[in-house]
Write a protein that holds these residues in place. Structure first.
Motif, short mmCIF file in Angstrom:
data_model
loop_
_atom_site.label_atom_id
_atom_site.label_comp_id
_atom_site.label_asym_id
_atom_site.label_seq_id
_atom_site.Cartn_x
_atom_site.Cartn_y
_atom_site.Cartn_z
N UNK A 155 0.81 -1.22 0.00
CA UNK A 155 0.00 0.00 0.00
C UNK A 155 0.84 1.27 0.00
N UNK A 156 2.12 1.16 -0.35
CA UNK A 156 2.99 2.36 -0.37
C UNK A 156 2.38 3.47 -1.21
N UNK A 157 2.55 4.69 -0.71
CA UNK A 157 2.03 5.93 -1.33
C UNK A 157 0.51 6.08 -1.23
N UNK A 158 -0.18 5.07 -0.77
CA UNK A 158 -1.64 5.17 -0.61
C UNK A 158 -1.96 5.54 0.84
N UNK A 159 -3.09 6.22 1.04
CA UNK A 159 -3.43 6.67 2.40
C UNK A 159 -3.88 5.52 3.31
N UNK A 178 2.04 -4.54 3.03
CA UNK A 178 3.45 -4.27 2.83
C UNK A 178 3.71 -2.80 2.59
N UNK A 179 4.83 -2.32 3.13
CA UNK A 179 5.26 -0.94 2.94
C UNK A 179 6.76 -0.96 2.69
N UNK A 180 7.27 0.06 1.97
CA UNK A 180 8.69 0.04 1.67
C UNK A 180 9.48 1.24 2.18
N UNK A 200 -2.13 -3.92 -8.82
CA UNK A 200 -3.24 -4.73 -9.37
C UNK A 200 -4.45 -4.67 -8.43
N UNK A 201 -4.22 -4.40 -7.16
CA UNK A 201 -5.32 -4.32 -6.19
C UNK A 201 -5.64 -2.86 -5.84
N UNK A 202 -4.59 -2.06 -5.60
CA UNK A 202 -4.83 -0.70 -5.11
C UNK A 202 -5.14 0.28 -6.22
N UNK A 203 -4.87 -0.13 -7.49
CA UNK A 203 -4.90 0.84 -8.59
C UNK A 203 -3.56 1.53 -8.65
N UNK A 204 -3.42 2.44 -9.58
CA UNK A 204 -2.11 3.11 -9.71
C UNK A 204 -1.77 3.88 -8.46
N UNK A 205 -0.48 3.91 -8.17
CA UNK A 205 -0.03 4.66 -6.98
C UNK A 205 -0.14 6.15 -7.26
N UNK A 206 -0.61 6.92 -6.25
CA UNK A 206 -0.60 8.38 -6.40
C UNK A 206 0.85 8.83 -6.60
N UNK A 207 1.04 10.00 -7.21
CA UNK A 207 2.39 10.51 -7.42
C UNK A 207 3.16 10.52 -6.10
N UNK A 208 4.42 10.22 -6.19
CA UNK A 208 5.27 10.14 -5.00
C UNK A 208 5.38 11.51 -4.36
N UNK A 209 5.06 11.61 -3.08
CA UNK A 209 5.02 12.91 -2.43
C UNK A 209 6.33 13.35 -1.82
#
Ligand SMILES: *Cc1c(COP(=O)(O)O)cnc(C)c1O
Length: 235
Positions: free
Chosen positions: A46-50, A66-68, A226-235
């Motif tokens: 879920x990296x980059x997702x809220x 998972x987070x990185x 594939x599950x979360x959709x595209x990641x939001x732009x890296x903040x």
């Protein structure tokens, strides 16, 4: 559960659909390889997702995330501490952050050098599950231990007091057929099991290659977009 979601969170049914599609593909791939999907843990990255997206996925029955990046992971873990979540740290780990990662992570997938092993080992603490990350490329800048370094690193983890060696982890290189890359991971896993039979897990397979990973014995899939959709732009 899905009903309550559709009223509480816009877009959640779509999320549920994507999750369902990935779960069916995992089931299908497991069956094609005479394996049981019950032996495969789906970790949603879920990296980059809220944190709210993680909450929606918990409602849909996901418990492994998972987070990185340490900062983002520790903030989400704190915000969601009321939920039954296993946190998997999958990113490159700096020794100076390792102790802090232990405070929320149940599993670290990216153990790749002696300094990380000693930084993670905290005698007296509960056992922390660890995977040895393999570098499948020739580029030493990529995370992971080299093929030749596997046994030595495994010995270091096995000698640690507070670490439990679970198996190997890898990311397939962009320029290699993933099935062939995961075959190399399976061979490394066999070497590790000769040293420690209980270290039989294989963390491999992402959104675009998890079917190949399942064919080569992956037990832990790390699936994001594939599950979360595209990641939001890296903040
Ligand atoms: C982001 C990430 C994933 C998930 O990647 P997707 O292509 O979005 O499925 C898996 N493993 C690691 C180490 C990652 O950083």
């Amino acid at each position: 559960m899905i009903d309550s979601l559709s009223t509480s969170a816009a877009g959640a049914p779509q999320l549920g659909e994507r999750l369902q599609r990935v779960r069916s593909a995992i089931d299908h791939a497991a069956r094609s390889n005479e394996r049981s999907a019950d032996d495969i843990t789906l970790i949603v990255v879920t990296k980059f997702h809220p944190a709210s997206l993680v909450r929606d996925l918990v409602e849909l029955g996901v418990n492994d995330f998972g987070e990185n990046r340490h900062q983002e992971a520790s903030a989400k873990a704190a915000e969601l501490r009321d939920l039954p979540i296993n946190w998997h740290f999958v990113g490159q780990l700096q020794s100076n952050k390792a102790k802090a990662v232990r405070s929320y992570a149940n599993t670290v997938h990216s153990v790749d050098r002696a300094s990380v092993v000693s930084a993670l080992d905290t005698p007296g603490a509960d056992l922390l599950d660890c995977f040895l990350q393999l570098n499948l490329t020739e580029d030493p800048q990529r995370g992971g231990v080299s093929d030749e370094g596997l046994e030595r690193l495994a010995e270091q983890v096995l000698a640690a007091q507070s670490l439990r060696l679970r198996g190997v982890m890898a990311v397939a290189p962009l320029d290699e057929n993933p099935r062939r890359a995961f075959e190399r991971v399976r061979l490394a896993s066999e070497r590790l099991r000769r040293m420690e039979p209980s270290a039989d897990a294989i963390s491999a397979g992402m959104s675009h290659d998890f079917v190949d990973a399942i064919a080569e014995g992956a037990t832990h899939l790390r699936i994001g977009s594939a599950i979360t959709g595209n990641r939001p732009a890296q903040g």
